[in-house]
Design a protein around this motif. Sequence first.
Motif, mmCIF file in Angstrom:
data_model
loop_
_atom_site.group_PDB
_atom_site.id
_atom_site.type_symbol
_atom_site.label_atom_id
_atom_site.label_comp_id
_atom_site.label_asym_id
_atom_site.label_seq_id
_atom_site.Cartn_x
_atom_site.Cartn_y
_atom_site.Cartn_z
ATOM 1 N N LYS A 32 26.034 13.640 48.746
ATOM 2 C CA LYS A 32 25.952 12.197 48.902
ATOM 3 C C LYS A 32 26.410 11.858 50.311
ATOM 4 N N SER A 33 25.626 11.064 50.963
ATOM 5 C CA SER A 33 26.033 10.608 52.277
ATOM 6 C C SER A 33 25.982 9.087 52.288
ATOM 7 N N THR A 34 26.955 8.504 52.941
ATOM 8 C CA THR A 34 26.992 7.059 53.044
ATOM 9 C C THR A 34 26.986 6.679 54.507
ATOM 10 N N ASP A 35 26.403 5.567 54.762
ATOM 11 C CA ASP A 35 26.324 5.085 56.128
ATOM 12 C C ASP A 35 27.599 4.310 56.443
#
Length: 69
Positions: free
Chosen positions: A27-30
């Motif tokens: 999971k990557s978040t900005d």
Amino acid sequence: MKNLSSTLKKKLISKYMETDTPKVSTKSTDINVLLNRVKFDKKQEIKKKFYFSAVASSSLILFGLIVFS
């Protein structure tokens, strides 16, 4: 006929069997999205505080006018 039923059984059973392949989900978040959310939350909190203080001071003034009149 036997062959058809055994393949059907295998298909039905395979749905419930676990597979050994590991599922890797990253999971990557900005960062900008998170920062914008923090800014928005701060603005909302300031608005809530302002409205509360306006209602509280108005009610105190109204109460004072009613009691001391």
